[in-house]
Design a protein around this motif. Sequence first.
Motif, PDB file in Angstrom:
ATOM      1  N   SER A  42       0.823  -1.215   0.000  1.00  0.00           N
ATOM      2  CA  SER A  42       0.000   0.000   0.000  1.00  0.00           C
ATOM      3  C   SER A  42       0.857   1.266   0.000  1.00  0.00           C
ATOM      4  N   ASN A  43       2.154   1.138   0.269  1.00  0.00           N
ATOM      5  CA  ASN A  43       3.056   2.283   0.259  1.00  0.00           C
ATOM      6  C   ASN A  43       3.647   2.560  -1.124  1.00  0.00           C
ATOM      7  N   TYR A  44       3.071   1.938  -2.173  1.00  0.00           N
ATOM      8  CA  TYR A  44       3.535   2.212  -3.539  1.00  0.00           C
ATOM      9  C   TYR A  44       3.320   3.676  -3.848  1.00  0.00           C
ATOM     10  N   PRO A  45       4.197   4.408  -4.446  1.00  0.00           N
ATOM     11  CA  PRO A  45       5.418   4.080  -5.170  1.00  0.00           C
ATOM     12  C   PRO A  45       6.692   4.089  -4.327  1.00  0.00           C
ATOM     13  N   THR A  46       6.587   4.355  -3.035  1.00  0.00           N
ATOM     14  CA  THR A  46       7.783   4.322  -2.185  1.00  0.00           C
ATOM     15  C   THR A  46       8.325   2.902  -2.094  1.00  0.00           C
ATOM     16  N   CYS A  47       7.440   1.919  -1.918  1.00  0.00           N
ATOM     17  CA  CYS A  47       7.818   0.506  -1.826  1.00  0.00           C
ATOM     18  C   CYS A  47       7.259  -0.220  -3.049  1.00  0.00           C
ATOM     19  N   HIS A  48       8.091  -0.975  -3.732  1.00  0.00           N
ATOM     20  CA  HIS A  48       7.694  -1.650  -4.970  1.00  0.00           C
ATOM     21  C   HIS A  48       7.459  -3.143  -4.787  1.00  0.00           C
ATOM     22  N   HIS A  49       7.216  -3.622  -3.574  1.00  0.00           N
ATOM     23  CA  HIS A  49       7.041  -5.053  -3.339  1.00  0.00           C
ATOM     24  C   HIS A  49       5.725  -5.531  -3.948  1.00  0.00           C
ATOM     25  N   ILE A  50       5.800  -6.596  -4.766  1.00  0.00           N
ATOM     26  CA  ILE A  50       4.603  -7.256  -5.291  1.00  0.00           C
ATOM     27  C   ILE A  50       4.779  -8.756  -5.155  1.00  0.00           C
ATOM     28  N   ARG A  51       3.666  -9.483  -5.124  1.00  0.00           N
ATOM     29  CA  ARG A  51       3.688 -10.937  -5.047  1.00  0.00           C
ATOM     30  C   ARG A  51       2.542 -11.473  -5.891  1.00  0.00           C
ATOM     31  N   SER A  52       2.843 -12.432  -6.752  1.00  0.00           N
ATOM     32  CA  SER A  52       1.822 -13.055  -7.580  1.00  0.00           C
ATOM     33  C   SER A  52       0.915 -13.898  -6.701  1.00  0.00           C
ATOM     34  N   LEU A  53      -0.356 -13.929  -7.026  1.00  0.00           N
ATOM     35  CA  LEU A  53      -1.277 -14.764  -6.261  1.00  0.00           C
ATOM     36  C   LEU A  53      -1.218 -16.220  -6.702  1.00  0.00           C
ATOM     37  N   THR A  54      -0.586 -16.495  -7.847  1.00  0.00           N
ATOM     38  CA  THR A  54      -0.293 -17.870  -8.243  1.00  0.00           C
ATOM     39  C   THR A  54       1.203 -18.056  -8.058  1.00  0.00           C
ATOM     40  N   PRO A  55       1.648 -19.096  -7.349  1.00  0.00           N
ATOM     41  CA  PRO A  55       3.051 -19.219  -6.976  1.00  0.00           C
ATOM     42  C   PRO A  55       4.021 -19.197  -8.153  1.00  0.00           C
ATOM     43  N   SER A  56       3.692 -19.845  -9.262  1.00  0.00           N
ATOM     44  CA  SER A  56       4.644 -19.886 -10.366  1.00  0.00           C
ATOM     45  C   SER A  56       4.314 -18.883 -11.451  1.00  0.00           C
ATOM     46  N   GLY A  57       3.187 -18.220 -11.366  1.00  0.00           N
ATOM     47  CA  GLY A  57       2.777 -17.315 -12.415  1.00  0.00           C
ATOM     48  C   GLY A  57       2.016 -18.023 -13.519  1.00  0.00           C
ATOM     49  N   HIS A  58       1.973 -19.357 -13.475  1.00  0.00           N
ATOM     50  CA  HIS A  58       1.267 -20.151 -14.464  1.00  0.00           C
ATOM     51  C   HIS A  58       0.318 -21.094 -13.737  1.00  0.00           C
ATOM     52  N   ASP A  59      -0.876 -21.229 -14.238  1.00  0.00           N
ATOM     53  CA  ASP A  59      -1.840 -22.147 -13.659  1.00  0.00           C
ATOM     54  C   ASP A  59      -1.774 -23.478 -14.387  1.00  0.00           C
ATOM     55  N   ILE A  60      -1.642 -24.585 -13.650  1.00  0.00           N
ATOM     56  CA  ILE A  60      -1.629 -25.906 -14.269  1.00  0.00           C
ATOM     57  C   ILE A  60      -3.070 -26.316 -14.522  1.00  0.00           C
ATOM     58  N   GLU A  61      -3.398 -26.581 -15.782  1.00  0.00           N
ATOM     59  CA  GLU A  61      -4.735 -27.012 -16.160  1.00  0.00           C
ATOM     60  C   GLU A  61      -4.872 -28.525 -16.017  1.00  0.00           C
ATOM     61  N   LYS A  62      -3.878 -29.286 -16.553  1.00  0.00           N
ATOM     62  CA  LYS A  62      -3.960 -30.741 -16.515  1.00  0.00           C
ATOM     63  C   LYS A  62      -2.563 -31.323 -16.676  1.00  0.00           C
ATOM     64  N   VAL A  63      -2.209 -32.310 -15.828  1.00  0.00           N
ATOM     65  CA  VAL A  63      -0.939 -33.009 -15.955  1.00  0.00           C
ATOM     66  C   VAL A  63      -1.116 -34.084 -17.023  1.00  0.00           C
ATOM     67  N   LEU A  64      -0.193 -34.144 -17.967  1.00  0.00           N
ATOM     68  CA  LEU A  64      -0.265 -35.111 -19.065  1.00  0.00           C
ATOM     69  C   LEU A  64       0.376 -36.417 -18.606  1.00  0.00           C
ATOM     70  N   GLU A  65      -0.455 -37.411 -18.295  1.00  0.00           N
ATOM     71  CA  GLU A  65       0.037 -38.701 -17.818  1.00  0.00           C
ATOM     72  C   GLU A  65       0.804 -39.407 -18.935  1.00  0.00           C
ATOM     73  N   GLY A  66       1.905 -40.047 -18.594  1.00  0.00           N
ATOM     74  CA  GLY A  66       2.701 -40.792 -19.560  1.00  0.00           C
ATOM     75  C   GLY A  66       3.648 -39.919 -20.377  1.00  0.00           C
ATOM     76  N   SER A  67       3.698 -38.628 -20.089  1.00  0.00           N
ATOM     77  CA  SER A  67       4.607 -37.750 -20.821  1.00  0.00           C
ATOM     78  C   SER A  67       5.802 -37.435 -19.931  1.00  0.00           C
ATOM     79  N   SER A  68       6.914 -37.130 -20.573  1.00  0.00           N
ATOM     80  CA  SER A  68       8.087 -36.750 -19.780  1.00  0.00           C
ATOM     81  C   SER A  68       8.815 -35.615 -20.482  1.00  0.00           C
ATOM     82  N   CYS A  69       9.381 -34.752 -19.677  1.00  0.00           N
ATOM     83  CA  CYS A  69      10.118 -33.601 -20.174  1.00  0.00           C
ATOM     84  C   CYS A  69      11.411 -34.082 -20.833  1.00  0.00           C
TER      85      CYS A  69
END
Length: 185
Positions: A42-69
């Motif tokens: 709330s002290n922006y622009p003095t403090c620039h701290h932000i945090r994404s509400l999703t930990p990685s910035g990407h939402d996982i829709e579905k894990v592909l079973e049997g696939s590998s990176c």
Amino acid sequence: MSKIDHHLFSAHEHALDPEPCPLCGGELVIRQSKHGPFQGCSNYPTCHHIRSLTPSGHDIEKVLEGSSCPQCSQPLAIKKGRYGLFVGCTHYPVCQHIESLQESDNTQIPCPACGKGHLVSRTSRYGKQFYSCDHYPHCKYVVNDKPVPTPCPVCGWGLMVEKKVRGQLRLVCPQKKCGHQSERV
């Protein structure tokens, strides 16, 4: 009829207290951006701290079973990012392997600009299809319409494009200086 236990509400009043900013101790508030909600100080622009509400910035829709990176052998997943759906490694951020959901269509038409690459079908971030040279960034040739491997009979440019002109599908030279049109056979 059931009774509401008011003791539950009074015991958890402190749970609604705002979280302090780890940098300046100010209050973290939920804000909205074009990429979605996030927590900001709330002290922006003095403090620039932000945090994404999703930990990685990407939402996982579905894990592909049997696939590998191919890089780390962890499972792959369909994820939702800022430009739409894509396939990515579940071991992100350690492994940053990503793939497009849409296969790029290699037209096997040689690039008329550089002569080394071939034109490949791609999709812009707005969902529009275009064709570009696969030797990008060395060659930046792009056409918005479907290319046809027929040289222009007037200027000799290496390809023509299919374009709808006045309700009829025609072959048009993509060179602005030429602009030759012929009827599609």
